[in-house]
Write a protein that holds these residues in place. Sequence first.
Motif, PDB file in Angstrom:
ATOM      1  N   ALA A 117       0.824  -1.209   0.000  1.00  0.00           N
ATOM      2  CA  ALA A 117       0.000   0.000   0.000  1.00  0.00           C
ATOM      3  C   ALA A 117       0.856   1.256   0.000  1.00  0.00           C
ATOM      4  O   ALA A 117       0.486   2.274  -0.597  1.00  0.00           O
ATOM      5  CB  ALA A 117      -0.933  -0.007   1.216  1.00  0.00           C
ATOM      6  N   THR A 118       2.005   1.192   0.632  1.00  0.00           N
ATOM      7  CA  THR A 118       2.898   2.352   0.683  1.00  0.00           C
ATOM      8  C   THR A 118       3.554   2.646  -0.662  1.00  0.00           C
ATOM      9  O   THR A 118       4.086   3.734  -0.871  1.00  0.00           O
ATOM     10  CB  THR A 118       3.987   2.127   1.739  1.00  0.00           C
ATOM     11  N   GLU A 119       3.514   1.693  -1.571  1.00  0.00           N
ATOM     12  CA  GLU A 119       4.126   1.874  -2.890  1.00  0.00           C
ATOM     13  C   GLU A 119       3.128   2.356  -3.943  1.00  0.00           C
ATOM     14  O   GLU A 119       3.534   2.705  -5.056  1.00  0.00           O
ATOM     15  CB  GLU A 119       4.736   0.551  -3.373  1.00  0.00           C
ATOM     16  N   LEU A 120       1.849   2.360  -3.592  1.00  0.00           N
ATOM     17  CA  LEU A 120       0.813   2.578  -4.602  1.00  0.00           C
ATOM     18  C   LEU A 120       0.875   3.979  -5.204  1.00  0.00           C
ATOM     19  O   LEU A 120       0.799   4.131  -6.431  1.00  0.00           O
ATOM     20  CB  LEU A 120      -0.570   2.316  -4.001  1.00  0.00           C
ATOM     21  N   LEU A 121       0.999   4.999  -4.387  1.00  0.00           N
ATOM     22  CA  LEU A 121       0.971   6.364  -4.905  1.00  0.00           C
ATOM     23  C   LEU A 121       2.112   6.609  -5.890  1.00  0.00           C
ATOM     24  O   LEU A 121       1.912   7.175  -6.971  1.00  0.00           O
ATOM     25  CB  LEU A 121       1.043   7.372  -3.759  1.00  0.00           C
ATOM     26  N   GLN A 122       3.309   6.147  -5.552  1.00  0.00           N
ATOM     27  CA  GLN A 122       4.446   6.316  -6.459  1.00  0.00           C
ATOM     28  C   GLN A 122       4.233   5.526  -7.747  1.00  0.00           C
ATOM     29  O   GLN A 122       4.581   5.989  -8.844  1.00  0.00           O
ATOM     30  CB  GLN A 122       5.729   5.870  -5.776  1.00  0.00           C
ATOM     31  N   HIS A 123       3.647   4.350  -7.634  1.00  0.00           N
ATOM     32  CA  HIS A 123       3.329   3.528  -8.801  1.00  0.00           C
ATOM     33  C   HIS A 123       2.380   4.279  -9.742  1.00  0.00           C
ATOM     34  O   HIS A 123       2.579   4.294 -10.971  1.00  0.00           O
ATOM     35  CB  HIS A 123       2.693   2.222  -8.325  1.00  0.00           C
TER      36      HIS A 123
END
Length: 424
Positions: A337-343
């Motif tokens: 979930a912590t990677e989603l925005l950057q993705h």
Amino acid sequence: MANNTTTSDPCAAGDNLCIIRTHQQAVIIVPTLLLFFTLVIALAMTLVSCLSRKRTRTTILAHYSSSVHRREGRLQGIDAPPGLDPLEHEELPMAVQKAKQPNRKATPRETTGGRVGSFRHVTVLPQTLSINSSKTVGLYRARMDNRDVVLRMLKDTANGADKRHFLGFTSFVSGLGPHPFLPALLGVVTASSPPVMVMEELRHRDLLGFLWRCRRVDYDESACDMTERTVFTMATQVASALDYLHTRRCVHGNVAARSVLVGGDLMAKLWGLGSAYRRHAQADAGGGMEVLELKKWQAPEVLSRRTFSPSSDVWSFGMLLYEMITLGDPPFAELLATELLQHLQRGRHLQRPSGCSGSLFAIITSCSQWSPRRRVSMATLIAKLQEGERSANGRTVIRVSEPLDTGKYLREAGYGEAYNYAVL
């Protein structure tokens, strides 16, 4: 001429007393009687108007009472229909009670297949991944007026703040008003203890659990034969409810399969309004808006701690469509979930699931655009869903070969990073 005048007027010129006596009926008595009768008629009309208004009010209350309770003595206390705020402390009995029942708090021991107040066959509602009791509110299944209902009952351990939150939520839901694809609020009991919120029960409960049951090859139920046409039909119903909430200036903020309830006829109804109420209460209190729900379903602007909007609900709706066509897979399962925005900032999108038609995936893509202004509007979304329903495959049943792994799902959905995921 003189003789005629004398005959018609017997009084001598200047004899005022004679003139008054001669004309008193025409000048005094008749006007007085007319004035008296006018006052009597006005008084009668005022009384009739007051009685008519009283009968109209009584008829309205009786009509609402009969529509919610088909027999006397069903709900205790006040029952808050749409537009009535239970926090106003104005008691409005919806049915005449023949016998006043003792005010006592129900405990789980007392609510195992028994009777609590006006409710029969009260049992604890089984908890699932999506539907859980909280520390302050217990969930029960019961019978009322020959129909299944769900009771949200405030627990004995609740304090004053918990009670205000409970009553505030019931008032918030009541204020939204009825809609065919929102679960029906059947009553709010606040005059007796504990406070109870009475909702209709839908047979298949939450959509996420229903989709998971459809994965099981040993689950013998024809209702679980989900086709793409079924997906379009149910999605149209949820979109209709979401559009209605937006017209009521309510942003849902928690659109997902766990927030949709499914009836026995596969009618989908949107629930999970806790997020909307929290934002409403925090806005009234002047506080900031916390993000408490699962991040995998949230729009980029919500992930970056900006405001919610109807466009952010449209993004989440696209994630719901992904869940439905995959029978309950979480979106962006390969990411933390912590990677989603950057993705998402890199311009990447959801991958098309196997078995998903081009028309359905085109709608998912139109919902999940980075810019809120580029996302499809609710009116266009509903039109596209209705068009897709007419041309969708209604024969081929959706199948997923991979069995459900609950632990894997929790990790992929990001439950460990969420504070609250209960929908009831």
